[in-house]
Structure formats: structure tokens, C-alpha cells
Scaffold this motif. Structure first.
Motif, PDB file in Angstrom:
ATOM      1  N   UNK A 153     -41.932  20.292 -41.869  1.00  0.00           N
ATOM      2  CA  UNK A 153     -41.027  19.617 -40.684  1.00  0.00           C
ATOM      3  C   UNK A 153     -40.782  18.221 -41.293  1.00  0.00           C
ATOM      4  N   UNK A 154     -42.032  17.599 -41.775  1.00  0.00           N
ATOM      5  CA  UNK A 154     -41.894  16.211 -42.259  1.00  0.00           C
ATOM      6  C   UNK A 154     -41.025  16.158 -43.572  1.00  0.00           C
ATOM      7  N   UNK A 155     -41.259  16.987 -44.560  1.00  0.00           N
ATOM      8  CA  UNK A 155     -40.489  16.968 -45.759  1.00  0.00           C
ATOM      9  C   UNK A 155     -39.185  17.174 -45.584  1.00  0.00           C
ATOM     10  N   UNK A 156     -38.610  18.109 -44.945  1.00  0.00           N
ATOM     11  CA  UNK A 156     -37.213  18.464 -44.544  1.00  0.00           C
ATOM     12  C   UNK A 156     -36.722  17.426 -43.364  1.00  0.00           C
ATOM     13  N   UNK A 157     -37.499  16.427 -43.082  1.00  0.00           N
ATOM     14  CA  UNK A 157     -37.139  15.304 -41.890  1.00  0.00           C
ATOM     15  C   UNK A 157     -36.341  16.045 -40.774  1.00  0.00           C
ATOM     16  N   UNK A 158     -37.138  17.064 -40.369  1.00  0.00           N
ATOM     17  CA  UNK A 158     -36.643  17.764 -39.093  1.00  0.00           C
ATOM     18  C   UNK A 158     -35.329  18.312 -38.984  1.00  0.00           C
ATOM     19  N   UNK A 159     -34.800  18.880 -40.302  1.00  0.00           N
ATOM     20  CA  UNK A 159     -33.520  19.515 -40.341  1.00  0.00           C
ATOM     21  C   UNK A 159     -33.602  20.817 -41.295  1.00  0.00           C
ATOM     22  N   UNK A 160     -32.880  21.683 -40.995  1.00  0.00           N
ATOM     23  CA  UNK A 160     -32.559  23.075 -41.830  1.00  0.00           C
ATOM     24  C   UNK A 160     -32.480  22.533 -43.087  1.00  0.00           C
ATOM     25  N   UNK A 161     -32.893  23.221 -44.196  1.00  0.00           N
ATOM     26  CA  UNK A 161     -32.358  22.846 -45.526  1.00  0.00           C
ATOM     27  C   UNK A 161     -31.168  23.399 -46.054  1.00  0.00           C
ATOM     28  N   UNK A 162     -30.743  24.320 -45.273  1.00  0.00           N
ATOM     29  CA  UNK A 162     -29.371  25.035 -45.352  1.00  0.00           C
ATOM     30  C   UNK A 162     -28.214  24.218 -44.929  1.00  0.00           C
ATOM     31  N   UNK A 163     -28.269  24.186 -43.624  1.00  0.00           N
ATOM     32  CA  UNK A 163     -27.231  23.575 -42.784  1.00  0.00           C
ATOM     33  C   UNK A 163     -27.476  22.280 -42.064  1.00  0.00           C
ATOM     34  N   UNK A 164     -28.595  21.716 -42.403  1.00  0.00           N
ATOM     35  CA  UNK A 164     -29.032  20.269 -41.937  1.00  0.00           C
ATOM     36  C   UNK A 164     -28.958  20.251 -40.264  1.00  0.00           C
ATOM     37  N   UNK A 165     -28.980  21.406 -39.672  1.00  0.00           N
ATOM     38  CA  UNK A 165     -28.948  21.369 -38.205  1.00  0.00           C
ATOM     39  C   UNK A 165     -30.401  20.884 -37.849  1.00  0.00           C
ATOM     40  N   UNK A 166     -30.655  20.100 -36.801  1.00  0.00           N
ATOM     41  CA  UNK A 166     -32.063  19.869 -36.341  1.00  0.00           C
ATOM     42  C   UNK A 166     -32.905  20.838 -35.959  1.00  0.00           C
ATOM     43  N   UNK A 167     -34.066  20.793 -36.625  1.00  0.00           N
ATOM     44  CA  UNK A 167     -35.151  21.788 -36.098  1.00  0.00           C
ATOM     45  C   UNK A 167     -35.818  21.145 -34.999  1.00  0.00           C
ATOM     46  N   UNK A 168     -36.042  22.128 -33.694  1.00  0.00           N
ATOM     47  CA  UNK A 168     -36.619  21.625 -32.668  1.00  0.00           C
ATOM     48  C   UNK A 168     -38.093  21.137 -32.874  1.00  0.00           C
ATOM     49  N   UNK A 169     -38.542  19.875 -32.454  1.00  0.00           N
ATOM     50  CA  UNK A 169     -39.734  19.004 -32.681  1.00  0.00           C
ATOM     51  C   UNK A 169     -40.965  20.042 -32.153  1.00  0.00           C
ATOM     52  N   UNK A 170     -40.642  20.730 -31.174  1.00  0.00           N
ATOM     53  CA  UNK A 170     -41.547  21.659 -30.499  1.00  0.00           C
ATOM     54  C   UNK A 170     -42.604  22.440 -31.584  1.00  0.00           C
ATOM     55  N   UNK A 171     -41.796  22.782 -32.721  1.00  0.00           N
ATOM     56  CA  UNK A 171     -42.456  23.885 -33.926  1.00  0.00           C
ATOM     57  C   UNK A 171     -43.703  23.071 -34.255  1.00  0.00           C
ATOM     58  N   UNK A 172     -43.266  21.879 -34.946  1.00  0.00           N
ATOM     59  CA  UNK A 172     -44.716  20.944 -35.557  1.00  0.00           C
ATOM     60  C   UNK A 172     -45.735  20.650 -34.272  1.00  0.00           C
ATOM     61  N   UNK A 173     -45.102  20.334 -33.202  1.00  0.00           N
ATOM     62  CA  UNK A 173     -46.018  20.082 -32.053  1.00  0.00           C
ATOM     63  C   UNK A 173     -47.006  21.149 -31.871  1.00  0.00           C
ATOM     64  N   UNK A 174     -46.487  22.304 -31.412  1.00  0.00           N
ATOM     65  CA  UNK A 174     -47.300  23.387 -31.507  1.00  0.00           C
ATOM     66  C   UNK A 174     -48.433  23.785 -32.333  1.00  0.00           C
ATOM     67  N   UNK A 175     -47.985  23.540 -33.529  1.00  0.00           N
ATOM     68  CA  UNK A 175     -48.937  23.696 -34.831  1.00  0.00           C
ATOM     69  C   UNK A 175     -49.820  22.633 -34.882  1.00  0.00           C
ATOM     70  N   UNK A 176     -49.557  21.381 -34.495  1.00  0.00           N
ATOM     71  CA  UNK A 176     -50.370  20.437 -34.468  1.00  0.00           C
ATOM     72  C   UNK A 176     -51.386  20.503 -33.490  1.00  0.00           C
ATOM     73  N   UNK A 177     -50.799  20.815 -32.188  1.00  0.00           N
ATOM     74  CA  UNK A 177     -51.869  20.959 -30.969  1.00  0.00           C
ATOM     75  C   UNK A 177     -52.678  22.011 -30.887  1.00  0.00           C
ATOM     76  N   UNK A 178     -52.157  23.360 -31.708  1.00  0.00           N
ATOM     77  CA  UNK A 178     -53.036  24.302 -32.165  1.00  0.00           C
ATOM     78  C   UNK A 178     -54.324  23.897 -32.843  1.00  0.00           C
ATOM     79  N   UNK A 179     -54.089  23.042 -33.998  1.00  0.00           N
ATOM     80  CA  UNK A 179     -54.953  22.739 -34.821  1.00  0.00           C
ATOM     81  C   UNK A 179     -56.023  21.686 -34.157  1.00  0.00           C
ATOM     82  N   UNK A 180     -55.568  20.832 -33.308  1.00  0.00           N
ATOM     83  CA  UNK A 180     -56.384  19.839 -32.698  1.00  0.00           C
ATOM     84  C   UNK A 180     -57.581  20.669 -31.808  1.00  0.00           C
ATOM     85  N   UNK A 181     -56.858  21.608 -30.915  1.00  0.00           N
ATOM     86  CA  UNK A 181     -57.458  22.243 -29.817  1.00  0.00           C
ATOM     87  C   UNK A 181     -58.718  23.184 -30.731  1.00  0.00           C
TER      88      UNK A 181
END
Length: 293
Positions: free
Chosen positions: A94-122
Motif C-alpha cells: 500500500x505504501x509502495x503503491x502510494x495507496x493506488x492501484x498499479x493498473x488504473x491508479x484508482x485509490x485503494x481503501x485505506x482500511x485494508x492496511x489498517x486492518x493488517x496493521x491492527x491485526x499485527x498489533x493485537x
């Protein structure tokens, strides 16, 4: 000497915590799939069962393409381009792609990395709290399941039986071996947990004519009763109600939600139950001291 160093390394709490956090990142990526796909799978299954029961022709000449937790492969919801493995690394992609799809540059929902980070922390907190023990393994399973259920409830106001019921039975099974409580307290906890919210639901409906919560909430509290025992139910109910009331009022005040819009109670129950899993004994003691018992 080398064996001693290896034993020291394998019993190092910092190593376990870091490993649990890393595994949590990977699991968090999978939980994003579960959160999105499981409700869709359930809805498809419900439609199919209803059509078969009512003998209704749905007009579908061909069966639907397979759709489950593994098929199809992850793809951009906007342009439908498959996501390559190196584009699906938790948080980093997500950080490397700057929050955008590599193909169409459409924004990726920030919730995806937040869920991943939250799962890691808990996950790291669970490992740090329980250390090298069987309790860590089962507590991680519960933690990951609660995260998935909470976000599904936020999106669809639904707590899937396919998650809650197996966990409830698992809690009863674990009580046979004294993981978090004994069997006596576990069975009573499951019964009381379900019955308390069931009674509140019907009393609220009788007084107001509205449904205050869903049956999934009853099963979730029964789950915590089975895992932790009936002694922790008052703290869980108090914490979830307090946090739910604060957040609900804040959302109404700041215009995030209309006062007549339903607010899912599952995430607050899940958060309170998870806190009780880790620090319930201290919270229970504080509660009893404050209440003068």
C-alpha cells in the motif's frame, strides 16, 4: 553452548512478540478477504436456498462462477485487474503503491492496511501477554476471528454463525482443559451470556416496538461466557455498553450517523471481550472494589 543459546532464543518474549506481529500482518491480509467475501458467499447461499425452497426459477441459465475465500484471486474492484503477489504484501505494498492501484491508479481503501496493521498489533499484544503457552495459540485464533466479525458487522450488521458458533463450541472444549476457566463456569457463562442479551432484546422490543440488537450479539456474548466464564460477563457488558454509548453519541453529534440509524453492537462487544481476555482479572478486581463488593 549452542543448544543453550537456541533455547534462550526460542524462549525470548521479544522474538515471540515480533513473530506474532509478523504472522498477524499476513493474517490481516487474509482477513480483508474474509470481511469482503464471506457476506457475499452467505447472501448467494441464502438466495439459492430460498429459490430451492420456494421452487423459483432464478432465470440463471449457467451456474455462477466459483466465489469463495480462495477463488477468484484478488483483483482491483475498480478495473478488475488481478493483483500480483508482490503488490499484495501487507501494508508495504500500500505504501509502495502510494495507496493506488498499479493498473488504473484508482485509490485503494485505506482500511485494508489498517486492518493488517491492527491485526499485527493485537497479535503481538496477545503473544506478549500469554507468552510461550497454548493460550497464545487459541487466543490468536479468537483475536483474528473477532476482527473479522467486527468489520463484517460494521459493513452488514451481521455476525456470521459460521464464525461465532464454532468459537463458542471451542470455548466450551477449552474449558475441559482449564485454558481460561473451568467447565462449570464456562457452561454457565455461555447460558447466561446468551440469555441476558436475549432478555434485554425482548424487553426493549416490548417497550419500544423496535429491535435493539440482533441474535448474533447474543451468540457473541455467549461465546465470551464460554471462553472466560460467567464471572467476566458483567465487565464485558459494562465496557461494551459504555464504549458503544460514547461512540454512538459522538457519531450522532458530529453528524456521522442519524439517530434513527442502527449502530452495530458487535464491535463493542468484541472489543470488550478481547480486553477481558487479556486484562479481565484486573478489571474484575477493579469493578468489585469500586462496587464495594
Amino acid at each position: 553452548m549452542m543448544i543453550q543459546q537456541l533455547d534462550s532464543l526460542l524462549t525470548n518474549p521479544y522474538l515471540l512478540t515480533a513473530l506474532a506481529g509478523l504472522i498477524g500482518l499476513l493474517v490481516g491480509s487474509f482477513l480483508n478477504v474474509v470481511i469482503y467475501r464471506l457476506p457475499v458467499m452467505m447472501q448467494r447461499n441464502w438466495r439459492k436456498e430460498c429459490a430451492e425452497y420456494l421452487n423459483i426459477d432464478t432465470g440463471e441459465s449457467e451456474p455462477l462462477a466459483p466465489f469463495n475465500l480462495s477463488v477468484p484471486l484478488s483483483r482491483c474492484p475498480h478495473c478488475n485487474t488481478p493483483i500480483k503477489p508482490y503488490q499484495n504484501i501487507p501494508v508495504l505494498s500500500y505504501l509502495f503503491l502510494k495507496g493506488r492501484c498499479a493498473a488504473c491508479s484508482h485509490p485503494i481503501a485505506v482500511r485494508y492496511p489498517l486492518v493488517e496493521a491492527f491485526t499485527a498489533i493485537t497479535s503481538a499484544l496477545v503473544a506478549w501477554h500469554f507468552g510461550y503457552s497454548p493460550q497464545t495459540a487459541v487466543a490468536l485464533v479468537l483475536t483474528w476471528s473477532l476482527i473479522a466479525m467486527s468489520f463484517i458487522d460494521i459493513d452488514h450488521q451481521l455476525l456470521p454463525d459460521t464464525i461465532t458458533l464454532p468459537l463458542l463450541w471451542l470455548g466450551l472444549l477449552l474449558s475441559l482443559f482449564g485454558f481460561f476457566t473451568d467447565t462449570h463456569a464456562s457452561i454457565i457463562g455461555a447460558i447466561v451470556g446468551y440469555t441476558v442479551l436475549w432478555a434485554v432484546y425482548h424487553l426493549f422490543k416490548l417497550v419500544t416496538g423496535k429491535e435493539g440488537m440482533g441474535y448474533g450479539d447474543f451468540k457473541l456474548l455467549a461465546l465470551f461466557g464460554a471462553w472466560l466464564g460467567w464471572q467476566y460477563l458483567p465487565v464485558i457488558i459494562l465496557l461494551s455498553s459504555l464504549v458503544g454509548a460514547i461512540i454512538g453519541i459522538a457519531m450522532i453529534v458530529f453528524g456521522k450517523r442519524d439517530r434513527n440509524s442502527p449502530i452495530p453492537f458487535g464491535p463493542y462487544l468484541a472489543a470488550a471481550g478481547w480486553i477481558a481476555l487479556l486484562w479481565g482479572k484486573s478489571l474484575n478486581q477493579l469493578y468489585l472494589t469500586t462496587a464495594g463488593l
